[in-house]
Enzyme design. Structure first.
Site, mmCIF file in Angstrom:
data_model
loop_
_atom_site.group_PDB
_atom_site.id
_atom_site.type_symbol
_atom_site.label_atom_id
_atom_site.label_comp_id
_atom_site.label_asym_id
_atom_site.label_seq_id
_atom_site.Cartn_x
_atom_site.Cartn_y
_atom_site.Cartn_z
ATOM 1 N N GLU A 47 0.860 -1.199 0.000
ATOM 2 C CA GLU A 47 0.000 0.000 0.000
ATOM 3 C C GLU A 47 0.892 1.244 0.000
ATOM 4 O O GLU A 47 1.958 1.219 0.629
ATOM 5 C CB GLU A 47 -0.838 -0.029 1.289
ATOM 6 C CG GLU A 47 -1.678 1.211 1.547
ATOM 7 C CD GLU A 47 -2.262 1.236 2.979
ATOM 8 O OE1 GLU A 47 -1.530 0.950 3.950
ATOM 9 O OE2 GLU A 47 -3.460 1.547 3.105
ATOM 10 N N ASN A 107 -6.761 6.412 -1.409
ATOM 11 C CA ASN A 107 -5.709 5.425 -1.184
ATOM 12 C C ASN A 107 -6.043 4.289 -2.164
ATOM 13 O O ASN A 107 -7.030 3.573 -1.973
ATOM 14 C CB ASN A 107 -5.777 4.967 0.277
ATOM 15 C CG ASN A 107 -4.625 4.083 0.662
ATOM 16 O OD1 ASN A 107 -3.964 3.512 -0.194
ATOM 17 N ND2 ASN A 107 -4.400 3.944 1.962
ATOM 18 N N LYS A 124 -9.468 2.465 -1.509
ATOM 19 C CA LYS A 124 -9.645 1.870 -0.161
ATOM 20 C C LYS A 124 -10.944 2.324 0.506
ATOM 21 O O LYS A 124 -11.235 3.529 0.562
ATOM 22 C CB LYS A 124 -8.444 2.245 0.704
ATOM 23 C CG LYS A 124 -8.399 1.566 2.070
ATOM 24 C CD LYS A 124 -7.077 1.901 2.737
ATOM 25 C CE LYS A 124 -6.923 1.295 4.115
ATOM 26 N NZ LYS A 124 -5.618 1.651 4.707
ATOM 27 N N GLU A 143 -5.295 8.745 7.979
ATOM 28 C CA GLU A 143 -5.924 8.323 6.712
ATOM 29 C C GLU A 143 -7.318 8.915 6.556
ATOM 30 O O GLU A 143 -7.742 9.247 5.457
ATOM 31 C CB GLU A 143 -6.001 6.795 6.639
ATOM 32 C CG GLU A 143 -4.672 6.150 6.364
ATOM 33 C CD GLU A 143 -4.832 4.693 5.973
ATOM 34 O OE1 GLU A 143 -5.482 4.389 4.971
ATOM 35 O OE2 GLU A 143 -4.302 3.839 6.712
ATOM 36 N N CYS A 169 -4.774 -2.952 2.999
ATOM 37 C CA CYS A 169 -4.406 -2.877 4.412
ATOM 38 C C CYS A 169 -5.543 -3.174 5.378
ATOM 39 O O CYS A 169 -5.906 -4.312 5.566
ATOM 40 C CB CYS A 169 -3.764 -1.527 4.713
ATOM 41 S SG CYS A 169 -2.892 -1.604 6.282
ATOM 42 N N ASN A 194 0.359 -1.102 5.320
ATOM 43 C CA ASN A 194 1.318 -0.376 6.179
ATOM 44 C C ASN A 194 0.753 -0.501 7.580
ATOM 45 O O ASN A 194 -0.280 0.117 7.880
ATOM 46 C CB ASN A 194 1.346 1.126 5.845
ATOM 47 C CG ASN A 194 2.149 1.442 4.604
ATOM 48 O OD1 ASN A 194 3.339 1.705 4.672
ATOM 49 N ND2 ASN A 194 1.482 1.428 3.459
#
Ligand code: CDV
Length: 317
Positions: A47, A107, A124, A143, A169, A194
């Site tokens: 990612e 993302n 994401k 995020e 993730c 991550n």
């Protein structure tokens, strides 16, 4: 790709804030070549592969970290990876921060086939962390501030004749993700991650970060009769430790391959798509055994709530 092929996960050691994309891409190309030398037909990268994990840093403006985003894909910095993959005839998965032409930040991950074509895209959906400034912390997890929730759903894509689903993730911890993908007959679920050792508001013994990561991959693979391959960033990034453990899980729910260190490292597994079949024909024969008429709560309710009323026919008073 044949029903049997070698799949590689390429873990990337820590990337420092000052490292250039060119240097990072050179590391990715080196790992892709290692994977090719071992016969791999597809390589999974992490990612937000191209830069340090920037959501650890606060910025007063949302646009304050736009230097970490890609405005187009491929682009000049990433071209050497696309070229290397094309010249070797291998496909890959790559995660990166996407800034769209109309100003949305996601993302994102893509699937690239052996002809160098981008054949799949995912943005994401389960964004972890927080959006507020926890300024007392050296490493935040922002995020929710820098990315919008993905708008593409959970797609399954044909890559050189194999059905790939993807996620990113934190998605790997949610059973709904694998089920969404396996209901579309995904054969392989690929993902990048991550996972910082310290996440604000997330208390776990340090060793649990690794075990819950591997547990999530194995459970997703087993309960959905799919192969799951996950590549992470690992090692220390700007003083923050990222958990490694890039791995491949089989439809039997076993981790069949895993890196041993926390730097740049490639792990491989021989994927046999037919190995999923006995599971799909028996215990996880969805068509025979699933009971969606009893799963309504899954889409009606988001958070935990009260128990459902017991039907009168149960005879309980
Ligand atoms: N990048 C991520 O999504 N990380 C999350 C946690 C650690 C915040 C994860 O589930 O690994």
């Amino acid at each position: 790709m044949d029903r049997k092929f070698i799949l590689a996960v390429a873990q990337v050691g820590g990337i420092q804030p000052q490292e250039s994309r060119h240097d990072v891409v050179a590391r990715l190309v080196a790992m892709l070549e290692q994977a090719v030398a071992a016969g791999a037909k597809f390589v999974v990268f992490p990612e937000l592969t191209l830069t340090t994990f920037f959501p650890r840093y606060w910025s007063d403006k949302i646009s304050g970290h736009d230097q970490y985003f890609e405005r187009e894909m491929p682009n000049e910095a990433v071209n050497p990876l696309f070229k290397a993959a094309l010249s070797h005839g291998v496909g890959f998965y790559l995660g990166y921060a996407e800034l769209t032409s109309d100003g949305h930040r996601y993302n994102t991950s893509i699937l690239v086939d052996s002809t160098g074509r981008i054949v799949g895209k995912y943005r994401k959906i389960h964004l972890p962390g927080h959006a507020d400034n926890l300024k007392e912390l050296k490493a935040q997890h922002l995020e929710k501030r820098y990315f919008e929730v993905g708008d593409l759903g959970f797609g399954v894509f044909d890559v050189d004749g194999v059905r790939f689903g993807m996620c990113l993730c934190n998605d790997r911890r949610w059973p709904e993700v694998y089920r969404m993908l396996s209901l579309q007959s995904a054969d392989v679920v690929v993902l990048g991650y991550n996972t910082p050792l310290d996440v604000p508001g997330w208390q776990e013994e340090p060793h649990m970060k690794m075990s819950t990561h591997l547990l999530s991959l194995a459970a997703g693979a087993y309960q959905n009769a799919v192969w799951v391959a996950a590549a992470g960033k690992s090692g220390t990034e700007d003083g923050t430790y990222m958990v490694g453990g890039s791995a491949i899980a089989s439809p039997a729910g076993e981790i069949v391959s895993k890196v041993i260190g926390d730097g740049d490292e490639v792990a491989f597994a021989q994927i046999d798509l037919d190995y999923s079949e006995p599971f799909r024909q028996s215990v996880f024969n969805f068509a025979a055994h699933r009971r969606p008429e009893h799963y309504g709560l899954l889409v009606e309710r988001v958070g935990r709530g009260e128990p459902l009323p017991i039907p009168k026919s149960a005879g309980l008073t």
